[in-house]
Design a protein around this motif. Structure first.
Motif, short mmCIF file in Angstrom:
data_model
loop_
_atom_site.label_atom_id
_atom_site.label_comp_id
_atom_site.label_asym_id
_atom_site.label_seq_id
_atom_site.Cartn_x
_atom_site.Cartn_y
_atom_site.Cartn_z
N THR A 76 48.91 5.46 -12.26
CA THR A 76 49.19 4.18 -12.91
C THR A 76 50.06 3.33 -11.98
N ARG A 77 50.15 2.06 -12.27
CA ARG A 77 51.02 1.20 -11.46
C ARG A 77 52.47 1.67 -11.52
N GLU A 78 52.91 2.08 -12.73
CA GLU A 78 54.29 2.53 -12.87
C GLU A 78 54.54 3.79 -12.03
N LYS A 79 53.60 4.71 -12.08
CA LYS A 79 53.74 5.93 -11.29
C LYS A 79 53.72 5.63 -9.80
N LEU A 80 52.85 4.71 -9.39
CA LEU A 80 52.76 4.35 -7.99
C LEU A 80 54.08 3.75 -7.49
N GLU A 81 54.72 2.93 -8.33
CA GLU A 81 55.99 2.33 -7.92
C GLU A 81 57.07 3.39 -7.74
N ARG A 165 41.72 8.08 -1.22
CA ARG A 165 40.29 8.29 -0.92
C ARG A 165 39.46 7.18 -1.55
N ILE A 166 39.84 6.75 -2.74
CA ILE A 166 39.12 5.65 -3.40
C ILE A 166 39.28 4.36 -2.60
N VAL A 167 40.51 4.13 -2.10
CA VAL A 167 40.76 2.96 -1.25
C VAL A 167 39.84 2.98 -0.04
N CYS A 168 39.75 4.14 0.62
CA CYS A 168 38.90 4.26 1.80
C CYS A 168 37.44 3.98 1.46
N GLY A 169 37.00 4.51 0.32
CA GLY A 169 35.62 4.30 -0.09
C GLY A 169 35.32 2.84 -0.40
N ARG A 170 36.32 2.13 -0.90
CA ARG A 170 36.10 0.73 -1.28
C ARG A 170 36.18 -0.21 -0.09
N TYR A 171 37.16 0.01 0.77
CA TYR A 171 37.42 -0.93 1.86
C TYR A 171 36.99 -0.43 3.23
N GLY A 172 36.56 0.83 3.33
CA GLY A 172 36.20 1.39 4.62
C GLY A 172 37.45 1.74 5.43
N THR A 173 37.25 2.10 6.68
CA THR A 173 38.37 2.56 7.50
C THR A 173 38.94 1.47 8.42
N ALA A 174 38.25 0.35 8.54
CA ALA A 174 38.65 -0.65 9.55
C ALA A 174 40.05 -1.19 9.31
N ASP A 201 56.66 1.09 7.49
CA ASP A 201 55.59 0.08 7.44
C ASP A 201 54.23 0.73 7.17
N ASP A 202 54.00 1.89 7.78
CA ASP A 202 52.76 2.63 7.57
C ASP A 202 52.60 2.99 6.09
N ILE A 203 53.68 3.46 5.49
CA ILE A 203 53.66 3.83 4.07
C ILE A 203 53.40 2.60 3.20
N ARG A 204 54.10 1.51 3.49
CA ARG A 204 53.95 0.29 2.69
C ARG A 204 52.51 -0.21 2.72
N GLN A 205 51.89 -0.16 3.89
CA GLN A 205 50.51 -0.63 4.00
C GLN A 205 49.57 0.23 3.17
N GLY A 206 49.71 1.55 3.30
CA GLY A 206 48.83 2.45 2.57
C GLY A 206 48.97 2.32 1.06
N LEU A 207 50.22 2.32 0.59
CA LEU A 207 50.45 2.20 -0.85
C LEU A 207 50.11 0.80 -1.36
N GLY A 208 50.25 -0.19 -0.49
CA GLY A 208 49.86 -1.54 -0.87
C GLY A 208 48.36 -1.63 -1.15
N GLN A 209 47.56 -0.92 -0.38
CA GLN A 209 46.12 -0.91 -0.61
C GLN A 209 45.77 -0.17 -1.90
N ARG A 211 47.72 -0.16 -4.45
CA ARG A 211 48.15 -1.14 -5.47
C ARG A 211 47.06 -2.18 -5.71
N LEU A 212 46.43 -2.65 -4.62
CA LEU A 212 45.35 -3.62 -4.77
C LEU A 212 44.17 -3.01 -5.53
#
Length: 216
Positions: A76-81, A165-174, A201-209, A211-212
């Protein structure tokens, strides 16, 4: 000189196999599985699978369901935060501690893992990206020799892995996060603070995706 291969006890090997299925997103958020189903999937006996499920439930990677099933928790969003807060507090600190203990051998291993991350991104290979991204981070954190902090982080990665893994499947690896080169440059120069910032920064980017993906 021969290299001695240490074989894991069966119960530990089965735990690691099921853990990898969760960590790298083979089992997806919300998916329910039975002990028998997992045993059939990995070709293992019921008893060690049952013990692995107990351990993984305690780590937050699985949760009990009805009808003798367990399921992969949906984030959930709360858990992710909460996960974001803790990871951003601990993982940069582990990086600083690792920097103080850095060796040429460790740097070489980190470079090798990062090279495979880059190869996976170019090839669009989600499974290899997830595996070697994990190997890079935890080889770095192992160098810190801070077992309590590393154990906490390991549990958090298990809880967010299926969603990545869902993020990767949706947006690809690029467009996947990869601040490893910045971290490695700082580690080579002995700049612990800059290495910690790169990992943050690496963590923020990954978790930001992630979140999206939740917003979508």
């Amino acid at each position: 000189m021969s290299t001695k291969v240490i074989k894991l006890p069966e119960h530990q090997a089965i735990y690691q196999r099921i853990r990898s299925l969760i960590l790298f997103g083979t089992l997806v958020p919300g998916q329910a599985v039975t002990i028998q189903g997992l045993a059939d999937l990995i070709g293992a006996g019921m008893t060690p699978v049952r013990e692995a499920i107990r351990r993984l439930t305690a780590e937050g990677a699985l949760e009990a369901g009805g009808n003798r099933r367990v399921r992969i928790p949906e984030i959930t969003r709360e858990k992710l935060e909460e996960i974001s807060f803790v990871r951003l507090a601990i993982e940069p600190r582990l990086t600083e501690l690792a920097a103080a203990r850095m060796t040429d051998a460790c740097l070489a291993e980190l470079h090798a893992h990062d090279s495979r991350v880059d190869d996976a991104i170019r090839a669009g290979d989600i499974e290899r990206y997830l595996e070697f991204n994990y190997r890079f981070h935890f080889r770095l954190y192992d160098q810190a020799e801070a077992r309590i902090l590393s154990k906490i982080v390991s549990s958090l990665w298990l809880q967010v892995g299926p969603s990545l893994r869902i993020v990767c499947g949706r947006y690809g690896t690029a467009n996947l996060p990869d601040k490893h080169s910045e971290a490695l440059a700082a580690l080579r120069e002995g700049d612990a603070a800059r290495a910690a910032d790169a990992i943050a920064d690496d963590i923020r980017q990954g978790l930001g995706q992630v979140r999206l993906t939740l917003s979508a």
